[in-house]
Design an enzyme around this catalytic site. Structure first.
Site, PDB file in Angstrom:
ATOM      1  N   CYS A 257       0.813  -1.226   0.000  1.00  0.00           N
ATOM      2  CA  CYS A 257       0.000   0.000   0.000  1.00  0.00           C
ATOM      3  C   CYS A 257       0.848   1.278   0.000  1.00  0.00           C
ATOM      4  O   CYS A 257       0.644   2.170  -0.822  1.00  0.00           O
ATOM      5  CB  CYS A 257      -0.985  -0.009   1.166  1.00  0.00           C
ATOM      6  N   HIS A 304      -2.852   0.865   6.831  1.00  0.00           N
ATOM      7  CA  HIS A 304      -3.162   0.864   5.398  1.00  0.00           C
ATOM      8  C   HIS A 304      -3.332   2.292   4.880  1.00  0.00           C
ATOM      9  O   HIS A 304      -3.867   3.156   5.570  1.00  0.00           O
ATOM     10  CB  HIS A 304      -4.434   0.070   5.126  1.00  0.00           C
ATOM     11  N   HIS A 316      -5.898   1.885  -4.479  1.00  0.00           N
ATOM     12  CA  HIS A 316      -4.898   1.368  -3.539  1.00  0.00           C
ATOM     13  C   HIS A 316      -4.424  -0.027  -3.934  1.00  0.00           C
ATOM     14  O   HIS A 316      -4.982  -0.656  -4.848  1.00  0.00           O
ATOM     15  CB  HIS A 316      -5.487   1.343  -2.122  1.00  0.00           C
TER      16      HIS A 316
END
Length: 341
Positions: A257, A304, A316
């Site tokens: 991420c 995240h 993402h």
């Protein structure tokens, strides 16, 4: 005449064995009755997703330790280079001092007053005496330089030793975090393997529906971007749709991420840090209602990060086994905050 023998009674040993066997059978049937039922597909998926989140948190800590290791390695290399050059300078200074000492010995082997008395040319001797005084001054200066260089060298050696100690600690943390996220991924895989082939296929179909190929249209709305650079970073990230998620990946073939967000901003001419825990400090924190396309969005205890893409969508790199994709913020878990770079 009828026989009136008494029936043979079972031995005490046989009764004990039969009783134990019956008790064991009752216990087993009781255990079977109270055994935990096999978890459903949805329960397994929830546990797997939780493990993936935990693996991602460990991955981000691994990335942070890796970044710190690289910095420390550069610092250690620079310090060791300084120490090596300092040692060469010290050796040169000692060589100069040796030459001065040799010249002094040759010029001043006899007491100056006796030498003056014995000299056939007093003027010539006085010139030599003056030269000897100059040698003494130069010798003193050289000694002072040597002492100063020795002190500096000792400090640099100690600093290098301290950095090497820090490096060892970081490498240990690196290994621990790598082992942790690999363990979480292995646990997740074991859970998935406990499902039937049909159940696993169903989960994969759900993931495939969640993933969107770059050719698919996503309704992102017409929201104004956070900034020109934010818009450029978001556009760069969109060119990576379909690239696989890999723990520690930072492009251009795979991403995790924070690897995706760092890479995308680099394409826009902006250098941001490597991990979610540090990227949160690379800009101004904002609330959900203030989000604009190109802002970073953080979820699940900062484990995240992704790009806000507009219309409640984010772009993402989600988790292992998936690809870079758009996804609704409603499926992302706990929203922390946005960051505008």
């Amino acid at each position: 005449m009828a026989s009136h023998r008494r029936p043979k009674q079972p031995s005490r040993t046989r009764v004990t064995v039969l009783t134990a066997t019956a008790a064991a059978a009752v216990a087993l049937s009781s255990q079977a009755a109270h055994a935990d039922p096999k978890p459903s597909k949805s329960e397994v998926k929830a546990k797997v997703d939780k493990l993936y989140h935990e693996a991602e948190a460990a991955t981000e800590k691994y990335n942070g330790a890796k970044e710190q290791q690289d910095k420390l390695k550069k610092q250690v290399d620079a310090l060791q280079d300084k120490v090596a050059r300092g040692q060469d300078e010290l050796n040169s200074l000692r060589g100069e001092l040796g030459s001065i000492a040799t010249a002094q010995y040759r010029s001043g082997g006899v007491d100056p007053s006796v030498a003056l008395f014995l000299a056939s040319d007093p003027d010539s001797f006085l010139d030599q005496a003056s030269a000897l005084d100059q040698l003494t001054v130069k010798q003193t200066e050289s000694l002072q330089k040597i002492q100063s260089k020795q002190r500096t060298l000792a400090q640099q050696r100690q600093e290098a030793q301290d950095k090497l100690g820090d490096l060892a600690d970081v490498r240990k943390a690196l290994g621990e975090n790598k082992k942790k996220y690999q363990g979480k991924l292995a646990d997740a895989q074991r859970l998935l393997n406990s499902l039937t082939q049909a159940e696993r296929a169903k989960i994969q179909q759900e993931e495939n529906r969640a993933s969107r190929a770059s050719s698919e249209r996503v309704e992102l709305g017409n929201e104004a971007p956070a900034s020109n650079r934010g818009a450029a970073a978001l556009s760069a990230a969109a060119t990576q749709l379909g690239k696989p998620y890999v723990s520690g990946g930072s492009g251009p073939n795979s991403y995790d991420c924070s690897g995706l967000t760092q890479w995308a901003f680099a394409q826009a001419g902006v250098n941001i840090s490597r991990t979610t825990y540090t990227q949160q400090n690379d800009g101004v924190k904002i609330g959900r209602s203030q989000l604009k396309p190109g802002d970073l969005v953080f979820f699940n205890g900062l484990s995240h990060v992704g790009f806000y893409a507009g219309n409640n969508q984010i772009l993402h790199a989600p988790k292992p086994g998936t690809v870079v994709r758009y996804e609704s913020m409603d499926y992302m878990g706990t929203f922390q905050f946005g960051v505008r770079i």
